[in-house]
Write a protein that holds these residues in place. Structure first.
Motif, mmCIF file in Angstrom:
data_model
loop_
_atom_site.group_PDB
_atom_site.id
_atom_site.type_symbol
_atom_site.label_atom_id
_atom_site.label_comp_id
_atom_site.label_asym_id
_atom_site.label_seq_id
_atom_site.Cartn_x
_atom_site.Cartn_y
_atom_site.Cartn_z
ATOM 1 N N UNK A 122 0.898 -0.910 0.015
ATOM 2 C CA UNK A 122 0.125 -0.099 -0.110
ATOM 3 C C UNK A 122 1.066 1.154 0.003
ATOM 4 N N UNK A 123 0.327 2.430 -0.118
ATOM 5 C CA UNK A 123 0.919 3.745 -0.230
ATOM 6 C C UNK A 123 1.651 4.051 1.198
ATOM 7 N N UNK A 124 2.909 3.828 1.207
ATOM 8 C CA UNK A 124 3.796 3.871 2.474
ATOM 9 C C UNK A 124 3.480 5.352 3.202
ATOM 10 N N UNK A 125 2.927 6.344 2.501
ATOM 11 C CA UNK A 125 2.798 7.771 3.024
ATOM 12 C C UNK A 125 1.820 7.661 4.122
ATOM 13 N N UNK A 126 0.989 6.841 4.209
ATOM 14 C CA UNK A 126 -0.018 6.431 5.004
ATOM 15 C C UNK A 126 0.444 6.120 6.498
ATOM 16 N N UNK A 127 1.404 5.653 6.580
ATOM 17 C CA UNK A 127 2.098 5.150 7.759
ATOM 18 C C UNK A 127 2.004 6.040 8.823
#
Ligand code: SF4
Ligand code: SF4
Ligand code: SF4
Length: 294
Positions: free
Chosen positions: A161-166
Motif C-alpha cells: 500500500x501507499x507508505x505515506x499512510x503510515x
C-alpha cells in the motif's frame, strides 16, 4: 467505503472477539487468493449456478439484458453487467449475490459499534480485504472514529500500500496482521503479480514508527515452503522490534468455488494444501531459525 462483507464474532483476525470489515479492492493477484471477490475495486455479481431454479426474475429486472434463460440453461453475460445489484435483490434462491455495497464511514462505524458489548478489553474491529489500505483515506477516517469511541483496532494487510499512510495510520492501529507471502522476489512476482519490495519496506518503516505487528505467512506446498523463504521470515523477525509472533497459515482451496461464481476458472489447487507433517516441518525450521511462532 466499498465494503465486501462485515463479519461478526471473529476469533482469528486479531486478539479477542472482533468484527471484521472486508474492504473491496486489492493491488495484488495472489494465485491462492481465498477472497477473490475482493480483488477488483468495483462491483461484481457472484453467480452460484447450482442454486439457480430458473425462475427468470433476474432477467426481468436487468436493465442491460445480462441474464438470458434458454432451454440450455442460464447464461450470464458479465461483459455488459453494470453491477447495479438489481438481479441479486430479486433472486429468492440465493444464486446471485453482490460482491460489495457502498457505505459511508459513519455507517460502517455504526455496524462496528453494534458489537461493542462483545469486544471486552482485547477485541475490537479488524479491517481486512482485499487490501484495506487501498481505501486509505476512508480507512483512516474509520480508525479515527474507532479511537474516539474506544474500540480496539487491527488491520490485516498485504503490506502492499501507499507508505505515506503510515505516520497517520500507526497511532490509530493497535496491531497489524502483516502478510509476508514469499521472501523470494521472483516467486513473489510470479504468484502475486508484484514485487515483495514495497511489502518489506513498508513493514520496516512501520516498525521504526512503533507499529505492533504479527507476521502472517501463508504456506503453499510446492510454491513457498522453501528454505529461502524461511530464512527471509527469520531475517525479518530479527530486524523487527514490534513484532509479537510469526504465524504460519496453511493454504486452503476454498477460494476456488468463489472464482467460479465470479466467472473464472476454479483455481483451488488441492496439491498446494500442505499436510500436517509439512506444516510441522516448516514450524520446526522456523523455530530453529529463532522466530517466535504462534
Ligand atoms: S433470479 Fe435467481 S433463481 Fe431465478 S433465474 Fe435468476 S439466478 Fe436463477
Ligand atoms: S447487476 Fe444489474 S446490470 Fe448486472 S446483471 Fe444484475 S441487474 Fe444486470
Ligand atoms: S493480498 Fe489477499 S486479497 Fe489480495 S490477492 Fe492476495 S490473498 Fe487476495
Amino acid at each position: 467505503m466499498r465494503v465486501s462483507e462485515i463479519q461478526r464474532f471473529c476469533m482469528h483476525d486479531g486478539p479477542g472477539v472482533r468484527t471484521t470489515v472486508f474492504l473491496k479492492g486489492c493491488p495484488l493477484h495472489c494465485a491462492w487468493c481465498h477472497n477473490p471477490e475482493t480483488q477488483k475495486p468495483g462491483p461484481e455479481i457472484l453467480f452460484w449456478q447450482n442454486k439457480c431454479v430458473g425462475c427468470g426474475a433476474c432477467a426481468a429486472v436487468c436493465p442491460v439484458g445480462a441474464h438470458r434463460l434458454t432451454e440450455d440453461g442460464h447464461f450470464f453475460d458479465r461483459s455488459v453487467c453494470k453491477g447495479c445489484g438489481k438481479c441479486a435483490e430479486v433472486c429468492c434462491a440465493g444464486a446471485l449475490s453482490p460482491s460489495m455495497r457502498e457505505m459511508s464511514v459513519r455507517e460502517v462505524y455504526a455496524e462496528i459499534e453494534r458489537d461493542r458489548a462483545f469486544y471486552g478489553t482485547s477485541g475490537g474491529v479488524t479491517l481486512s480485504g482485499g487490501e484495506p489500505l487501498a481505501q486509505g483515506d476512508e480507512a483512516l477516517s474509520l480508525l479515527r472514529l474507532c479511537r474516539e469511541g474506544g474500540i480496539g483496532t487491527a488491520i490485516e494487510t498485504s503490506g502492499f500500500f501507499d507508505g505515506d499512510l503510515l505516520p497517520a495510520l500507526i497511532p490509530l492501529t493497535d496491531c497489524f496482521l502483516w502478510d509476508f507471502k514469499d521472501g523470494n522476489d521472483e516467486r513473489h512476482r510470479q504468484y502475486t503479480g508484484a514485487s515483495n519490495g514495497p511489502v518489506i519496506r513498508n513493514l520496516l518503516r512501520a516498525d521504526e514508527l512503533g507499529a505492533v505487528t504479527a507476521l502472517r505467512c501463508i504456506m503453499v506446498r510446492g510454491v513457498n515452503m522453501e528454505e529461502d523463504h524461511y530464512r527471509a521470515i527469520a531475517d525479518l523477525w530479527g530486524r523487527l522490534c514490534g513484532c509479537l509472533y510469526v504465524e504460519l497459515l496453511p493454504y486452503h482451496a476454498y477460494g476456488g468455488s468463489k472464482m467460479t461464481a465470479l466467472g473464472g476458472r476454479d483455481n483451488g489447487r488441492t496439491d498446494w494444501i500442505p499436510s500436517e507433517d509439512d506444516m510441522a516441518r516448516a514450524a520446526d525450521r522456523l523455530r530453529a531459525l529463532g522466530t517466535n511462532l504462534k
